[in-house]
Design an enzyme around this catalytic site. Sequence first.
Site, mmCIF file in Angstrom:
data_model
loop_
_atom_site.group_PDB
_atom_site.id
_atom_site.type_symbol
_atom_site.label_atom_id
_atom_site.label_comp_id
_atom_site.label_asym_id
_atom_site.label_seq_id
_atom_site.Cartn_x
_atom_site.Cartn_y
_atom_site.Cartn_z
ATOM 1 C CB CYS A 92 -0.943 -0.009 1.206
ATOM 2 S SG CYS A 92 -2.242 -1.246 1.101
ATOM 3 C CG PHE A 93 2.523 3.051 3.673
ATOM 4 C CD1 PHE A 93 1.142 3.055 3.740
ATOM 5 C CD2 PHE A 93 3.227 3.310 4.832
ATOM 6 C CE1 PHE A 93 0.471 3.320 4.928
ATOM 7 C CE2 PHE A 93 2.581 3.577 6.027
ATOM 8 C CZ PHE A 93 1.201 3.587 6.075
#
Length: 429
Positions: A268-269
């Site tokens: 995600c990040f």
Amino acid sequence: MNVSIVGSGYVGTTIAACLADLGYDVTNVEIDDEIVATINAGEAPIHESGLEQRIADHAGTNLRATTDYDAVRDTDVTFLCLPTPQSESGSLDLAIMRAGAESLGRALADKDSEHLVVVKSTVLPGTTEDVVGPILEAESGTEIGDGLELAMNPEFLRMGTAVEDFLEPDKVVLGTASEGAAATLRELYAPILAREETDLVETDIREAELIKYANNAFLASKVSLVNELGNIAREYDADAYEVLEAVGLDDRVSERFMRSGLGWGGSCFPKDVNALRAGAREQGYDPELLDATVAVNDEQPRRLVALLEEHVALEGARIAVLGLSFKPGTDDVRKSRALDVIEQLRDRGAEIVAYDPVAIENVRPDFPEIEYAESAESALEGADGAVVATDWPEFDDLSFEGMARSVVVDGRRIEIDEESLEVYEGLTW
């Protein structure tokens, strides 16, 4: 309410199992025959705490998987949980999302009753309405707002705690263009929204799309700032953990995400921050702070290996790497900082032996040349140095007696008897 979910990856499988656990009839549509068979056999295709038991409990009753998109016609709501991978430029590759929307649209062409399509995947503002919507309309022959509704409902699932995050979230964000779509989603999430701790955010579709990116960009920036402060603290021979523990007592800051170390990774990040950077540039805005966030994060593995190199000549040295997943509690190695450490060590001619409780098989295809140990102790046996890349609980109070030289560089601050080691270096403390 009958629910269909397109995609049986990390998000889709978790949501399917959790909704089934809440009592809904759930159909998972997935193109991979092996994953379909795994779910229908009551087994989890991914490693995630609490997921396997829920699939085992509901498979064959109110949870099933299929490769047939036509199954969505028997449902009221379809969630699109498809991958939106990062292209070389950092922007989103929407090919899988487009293909899924096309197949879904064709399946809905023969449906007489109303249907709600919810984009759950992380996409930039405008994607749901300007990409997914027109495809659904073209393939189904139905206009949005006239028997076909569209919504955006971002996910906030963390690896290792995804089931808990879905069932007990801080917030549920509903991005809709009609009251009908909003009402359907409120009804669907009613068991979760009954929790006093869960906030409901109702907004338009574009705002809902951006909320997920803003959320992750803020947290990634916070971690990079914490790591920057940790690097500075180390230069002053100060303990960053004590410093940041005090800072976290300020309610404007909070104590969460205040552990400095090797940096952030995962699915995600990195993808979300890079997509937001690329999207901002496409809009003519230069995201300097987000660029710095990524730069600080990318530097942490290099700092760790450089610190090890101050004590061990890496050419030909046997180095143990403890931890391969990007965080404990998951076998996900996407953008794991441990892999950056391995590349740095390999480039310096080190002989690498790695261990992780669950993630070895996910790393082996990309690094077939390195040695993999069956335990942390066997990885350390005869090693000239060791690095801690993931803070698995089993690494706490680990014995380093079997090392040729007990030189340890810790990127995650595990519990360790520093006095028993020849050299102990904390990355930011």
